[in-house]
Design a protein around this motif. Sequence first.
Motif, PDB file in Angstrom:
ATOM      1  N   LYS A   2      10.116 -27.331  16.941  1.00 57.10           N
ATOM      2  CA  LYS A   2       9.134 -27.913  16.029  1.00 57.10           C
ATOM      3  C   LYS A   2       7.954 -28.579  16.748  1.00 57.10           C
ATOM      4  CE  LYS A   2      12.491 -28.730  12.399  1.00 57.10           C
ATOM      5  NZ  LYS A   2      13.384 -29.708  11.771  1.00 57.10           N
ATOM      6  N   VAL A   6       7.109 -29.155  12.182  1.00 57.70           N
ATOM      7  CA  VAL A   6       6.964 -27.806  11.616  1.00 57.70           C
ATOM      8  C   VAL A   6       7.554 -26.790  12.596  1.00 57.70           C
ATOM      9  CG1 VAL A   6       5.330 -26.072  10.774  1.00 57.70           C
ATOM     10  CG2 VAL A   6       4.861 -28.517  10.448  1.00 57.70           C
ATOM     11  N   HIS A   8       8.146 -23.634  14.865  1.00 55.86           N
ATOM     12  CA  HIS A   8       7.258 -22.629  15.467  1.00 55.86           C
ATOM     13  C   HIS A   8       8.039 -21.807  16.476  1.00 55.86           C
ATOM     14  CE1 HIS A   8       3.344 -23.999  13.993  1.00 55.86           C
ATOM     15  NE2 HIS A   8       3.757 -25.243  14.209  1.00 55.86           N
ATOM     16  N   ARG A   9       7.586 -20.591  16.677  1.00 51.68           N
ATOM     17  CA  ARG A   9       7.965 -19.830  17.866  1.00 51.68           C
ATOM     18  C   ARG A   9       6.724 -19.721  18.754  1.00 51.68           C
ATOM     19  NH1 ARG A   9      11.741 -14.827  15.709  1.00 51.68           N
ATOM     20  NH2 ARG A   9      13.539 -16.123  15.169  1.00 51.68           N
ATOM     21  N   SER A  10       6.937 -19.431  20.023  1.00 55.85           N
ATOM     22  CA  SER A  10       5.788 -19.417  20.920  1.00 55.85           C
ATOM     23  C   SER A  10       4.959 -18.137  20.792  1.00 55.85           C
ATOM     24  CB  SER A  10       6.224 -19.651  22.360  1.00 55.85           C
ATOM     25  OG  SER A  10       7.179 -18.703  22.718  1.00 55.85           O
ATOM     26  N   GLN A  12       3.689 -15.633  17.538  1.00 56.74           N
ATOM     27  CA  GLN A  12       3.734 -15.305  16.108  1.00 56.74           C
ATOM     28  C   GLN A  12       3.036 -13.964  15.925  1.00 56.74           C
ATOM     29  OE1 GLN A  12       2.191 -18.619  13.761  1.00 56.74           O
ATOM     30  NE2 GLN A  12       3.009 -20.057  15.267  1.00 56.74           N
ATOM     31  N   LEU A  21       0.592 -19.772  21.801  1.00 57.39           N
ATOM     32  CA  LEU A  21       0.227 -21.169  22.033  1.00 57.39           C
ATOM     33  C   LEU A  21      -0.444 -21.235  23.407  1.00 57.39           C
ATOM     34  CD1 LEU A  21       0.620 -24.031  20.860  1.00 57.39           C
ATOM     35  CD2 LEU A  21       2.915 -24.018  21.851  1.00 57.39           C
ATOM     36  N   TRP A  32      -3.704 -22.283  18.940  1.00 59.34           N
ATOM     37  CA  TRP A  32      -3.143 -20.932  18.914  1.00 59.34           C
ATOM     38  C   TRP A  32      -4.252 -19.943  19.206  1.00 59.34           C
ATOM     39  CZ3 TRP A  32       2.065 -20.247  18.537  1.00 59.34           C
ATOM     40  CH2 TRP A  32       2.806 -21.385  18.186  1.00 59.34           C
ATOM     41  N   ASP A 168      11.771 -18.759  21.869  1.00 62.05           N
ATOM     42  CA  ASP A 168      12.234 -20.006  21.230  1.00 62.05           C
ATOM     43  C   ASP A 168      13.424 -20.561  22.024  1.00 62.05           C
ATOM     44  OD1 ASP A 168      12.222 -22.103  19.468  1.00 62.05           O
ATOM     45  OD2 ASP A 168      12.567 -20.913  17.679  1.00 62.05           O
TER      46      ASP A 168
END
Length: 362
Positions: A2, A6, A8-10, A12, A21, A32, A168
């Motif tokens: 998170k 929120v 997130h994965r590194s 998307q 990221l 991003w 992740d």
Amino acid sequence: MKIDGVPHRSIQAEDGAILILDQTLLPWRVEWLRIANAGAAAQAIRSMQVRGAPLIGAVAAYGLALALRDDPAALEPVAAMLGETRPTAINLRWALGRMLTVLRPLPEATRAARAWAEAGAIAEDDVATCRAIGAHGLPLIEAIAAGKPGRPVNILTHCNTGWIATVDFGTALSVVYQAHDAGIPVHVWVDETRPRNQGALLTAWELGAHGVPHTVIADNAGGHLMQHGEVDIVLVGTDRVTRRGDVANKIGTYLKALAAHDNNVPFWVALPHSTLDWAVADGVSEIPIEDRGEAEVTHTTGLLPDGTPGSIRTAAPGSPARNPGFDVTPARLVTGIITERGRCAASEVGLLGLYPERALAA
Ligand SMILES: CSC[C@@H](O)[C@@H](O)C(=O)COP(=O)(O)O
């Protein structure tokens, strides 16, 4: 994991692009970056906007998939171009090799869609793998905690092996997160990890965001802390492990292993299957070590007095510098290896015990 609560994965995946990221801006800014072609993917890997062995493999796979949308005949040259972006992490070549194996037999017209699906599968594989690494490392922390009730388990780590270095969860930090989430009191000594300071900048940011108690230390402090009983275990990740269990990781890891050995501190290495290089036996002589040039040593990046991120020179004007990005810790200094399949000795016998299909393949 998170950011501000929120998940997130590194990476998307969007339609026709991926978002990554930008790690060169962390911890100062969370931004991003949209990657829509193979050239941008290669540049993000080279510039270390994405970094960490598993993550650069996944980004390279998506980069190849993006290239095939523009030109389905570009498979071999683009794979070669992406494979040259960084030399030490075997995950890059593993991911591209997996893509080539799947895509080569296919008609060109069907390659782009299949490539996108395979890149997605590589990313999913990494998430499940990293979660499992954490679960297999957890008993090590539980055992230490049982021996010191009421006191935190002190873990020393080097570089950044967290969720932003993978898709992740992370590798070594996956173990830390699972221990923390299980309610075990942990405290992490974070090596700053000169010259790029992945520890002070990235690991400290990640651990702070997850609420894991930690302290940033100068790279040279670890041996002293070990001599005084302040380190219970060293947990690191790796960019390539040979079939005999030699471990390439961020420069400075070898010195931590020597200090751990001298002080009877267990030294464990966490890695996914994609980091194993079965073709290589002797790490010191066979693993290529990235040379990143002088500027990262002669300069340091951080917040300038006016509050903006920037770089200042910290070495004497005119002095040359040398910057090997990785070193190799011989298997004899490694207490054990943690993978998604379990734990083993850092040896050919140990690794084949977890991956018996490799013995059959040989
Ligand atoms: C998450 S796996 C661990 C390694 O990739 C990590 O320890 C490391 O050395 C990364 O190096 P980097 O040069 O920042 O990509």
